[in-house]
Design a protein around this motif. Structure first.
Motif, short mmCIF file in Angstrom:
data_model
loop_
_atom_site.label_atom_id
_atom_site.label_comp_id
_atom_site.label_asym_id
_atom_site.label_seq_id
_atom_site.Cartn_x
_atom_site.Cartn_y
_atom_site.Cartn_z
N ASN A 192 41.24 47.52 28.02
CA ASN A 192 41.68 46.35 28.00
C ASN A 192 40.79 45.36 28.41
O ASN A 192 40.76 44.08 27.39
CB ASN A 192 42.76 46.08 29.20
CG ASN A 192 43.87 46.80 28.81
OD1 ASN A 192 44.47 47.03 27.58
ND2 ASN A 192 44.95 47.16 29.74
N ALA A 193 39.73 45.47 29.03
CA ALA A 193 38.78 44.88 29.20
C ALA A 193 37.76 44.62 28.05
O ALA A 193 37.34 43.48 27.53
CB ALA A 193 37.64 45.09 30.49
N GLN A 207 46.01 43.97 34.94
CA GLN A 207 44.45 44.84 35.35
C GLN A 207 44.61 45.22 36.85
O GLN A 207 44.17 46.37 37.15
CB GLN A 207 43.40 44.28 34.73
CG GLN A 207 42.89 43.89 33.49
CD GLN A 207 42.62 45.22 32.77
OE1 GLN A 207 43.40 46.03 32.48
NE2 GLN A 207 41.29 45.12 32.36
N GLN A 261 37.02 37.26 22.94
CA GLN A 261 36.10 36.19 23.13
C GLN A 261 34.85 35.94 22.43
O GLN A 261 34.53 34.97 22.09
CB GLN A 261 35.71 36.46 24.74
CG GLN A 261 37.02 36.00 25.60
CD GLN A 261 36.48 35.92 27.13
OE1 GLN A 261 35.13 35.98 27.37
NE2 GLN A 261 37.28 35.86 28.20
N THR A 287 49.03 33.60 28.18
CA THR A 287 48.53 34.23 29.42
C THR A 287 49.55 34.05 30.71
O THR A 287 49.56 34.95 31.43
CB THR A 287 47.05 33.90 29.73
OG1 THR A 287 46.07 33.98 28.57
CG2 THR A 287 46.56 34.47 30.85
N ASP A 311 35.58 39.49 34.93
CA ASP A 311 36.49 38.39 34.77
C ASP A 311 37.85 39.07 34.23
O ASP A 311 38.94 38.44 34.44
CB ASP A 311 36.01 37.01 33.91
CG ASP A 311 35.16 36.34 34.95
OD1 ASP A 311 35.16 36.58 36.37
OD2 ASP A 311 34.15 35.65 34.30
N GLU A 312 37.54 40.05 33.43
CA GLU A 312 38.74 40.59 32.65
C GLU A 312 39.68 41.24 33.52
O GLU A 312 40.89 41.66 33.45
CB GLU A 312 38.24 41.64 31.69
CG GLU A 312 37.65 41.05 30.37
CD GLU A 312 38.55 39.85 29.45
OE1 GLU A 312 39.49 40.33 29.44
OE2 GLU A 312 37.80 38.93 28.90
N TYR A 313 39.53 41.61 34.94
CA TYR A 313 40.08 42.30 35.78
C TYR A 313 40.77 41.25 36.75
O TYR A 313 41.25 41.73 37.83
CB TYR A 313 39.23 43.19 36.70
CG TYR A 313 38.68 44.54 35.82
CD1 TYR A 313 39.55 45.73 36.00
CD2 TYR A 313 37.66 44.50 35.00
CE1 TYR A 313 39.23 46.66 35.27
CE2 TYR A 313 37.19 45.71 34.31
CZ TYR A 313 38.21 46.70 34.72
OH TYR A 313 38.01 47.95 33.88
N GLY A 328 39.36 42.30 25.35
CA GLY A 328 39.32 41.00 25.65
C GLY A 328 38.02 40.43 25.48
O GLY A 328 37.88 39.31 25.01
N LEU A 329 36.90 41.20 25.85
CA LEU A 329 35.57 40.54 25.38
C LEU A 329 35.27 40.49 24.03
O LEU A 329 34.75 39.56 23.59
CB LEU A 329 34.57 41.57 26.21
CG LEU A 329 34.53 41.55 27.68
CD1 LEU A 329 33.41 42.58 28.13
CD2 LEU A 329 33.93 40.34 28.18
N ARG A 337 31.20 38.41 33.01
CA ARG A 337 32.43 38.42 31.98
C ARG A 337 33.48 39.38 32.02
O ARG A 337 34.28 39.46 31.76
CB ARG A 337 31.71 37.94 30.54
CG ARG A 337 31.11 36.93 30.43
CD ARG A 337 30.28 36.61 29.23
NE ARG A 337 31.23 36.66 28.05
CZ ARG A 337 31.07 36.47 26.82
NH1 ARG A 337 29.75 36.84 26.47
NH2 ARG A 337 31.80 36.54 25.94
N THR A 373 43.15 39.41 35.59
CA THR A 373 44.60 39.53 35.36
C THR A 373 45.63 40.28 36.08
O THR A 373 45.25 41.17 36.60
CB THR A 373 44.78 39.76 33.76
OG1 THR A 373 44.40 41.33 33.52
CG2 THR A 373 44.18 38.80 32.97
#
Length: 315
Positions: free
Chosen positions: A105-106, A76, A113, A250, A69-71, A109-110, A66, A73
């Protein structure tokens, strides 16, 4: 000698068309008396064979996956590329700052979520469904996930249908099936038998489907499908195999990031071309030559620091 269970022996209509079977044939197929319901032994056997009456849930992703996955975008990715370029040209401080920014940033985002998942889990725990059934000759209220095929379920206005089932008795029964069929008005239900032909859920007037609310009247049904074997379970399976679509916000952020990156890249190319046309070298020095310095500066700072040269790409 192995003994076959009644789950394996019970017949099923061709193509699962319970709506084309009369109520007596359905009760015979499941080996249940509508007045008494299933016995505890059969319930335990079928629950062990079919599993709980719950929609299949996706396995949660590992935390490290997870985080990666934030990377995915564009923002990023651009920050990572900028950090790599900074490392190549020797700007260690800038590279470290950019990497830290991507990590922040990651993490943000986590956390977002995680909050959304916690809210959903809390909502699910508050919406535990129950069902009124006949078992061993008595009526009782049980969790809907404990239902099995063949259970006799009593439904009335205000209830949620706990599983798919064939209606065997109805009194002015109406069920809102808009979630499945898109119809804006509740569907009238009865215990009649339909022709043995392919009929969509919206036209199956003698069937009740999982998670549809009863708006009027009352009825009795025999459960024919639970969990993933319900119409809702089939839809859930199809959605699980569909790629998750990005939110409009997004998409807009990705589009804005691409525009900014394109403008920056175009500007860099124009500056590079103009510099080459003027005869500037591939490398430039941050400190000006000594002839550019004033007399006062040369007197005050006789030893000017050594120029640090960088490539044009690091501008």
């Amino acid at each position: 000698m192995a003994v076959k269970s009644d789950v394996e022996d019970r017949p099923a209509p061709l193509g699962g068309r319970w709506y084309a079977q009369p109520p007596d044939a359905v009760t015979t197929a499941f080996g249940v008396d509508p007045a008494a319901g299933l016995t505890a032994g059969r319930v335990a056997e079928r629950l062990g064979a079919d599993g709980p009456n719950a929609l299949p849930e996706e396995k949660p992703k590992p935390a490290w996956l997870r985080f990666l996955d934030e990377y995915r975008t564009y923002m990023q990715i651009i920050l990572i590329v900028a950090a790599v370029v900074s490392l190549v040209v020797g700007e260690w401080g800038t590279a470290i700052m950019l990497v830290l920014l991507t990590i922040v940033n990651a993490v943000v985002g986590l956390r977002q979520q995680g909050k959304a998942e916690s809210a959903m889990n809390a909502l699910k725990s508050m919406m535990k469904a129950s069902a009124r059934v006949r078992r061993d000759g008595a009526e009782s209220q049980i969790p809907a996930e404990r239902l099995v095929a063949g259970d006799i379920v009593l439904i009335a206005a205000g209830d949620q249908v706990p599983a798919d089932g064939r209606i065997i008795a109805a009194r002015a029964l109406q069920i809102d099936e808009s979630a499945l069929t898109g119809e804006s008005t509740p569907a009238a239900k009865d215990a009649g038998t339909l022709p043995d032909a392919e009929v969509g859920p919206g036209d199956q007037t003698n069937m009740a489907f999982m998670n549809t609310p009863v708006t009027h009247g009352s009825g009795t049904m025999i459960v024919t499908g639970t969990g993933a074997r319900t119409e809702l379970g089939k839809i859930s399976g199809l959605l699980a195999g569909t790629a998750m679509e990005k939110s409009p916000l997004t998409k807009e952020l990705n589009r804005l990031t691409l525009w900014i990156a394109s403008a920056a890249g175009f500007t860099m190319i124009v500056m590079f071309v103009l510099g080459r046309q003027r005869g500037e070298a591939w490398m430039y020095c941050s400190s000006p030559p000594s002839r550019w310095r004033s007399r006062r500066s040369r007197r005050r700072y006789p030893r000017f620091p050594r120029p640090s040269c960088r490539s044009v790409a690091s501008i």
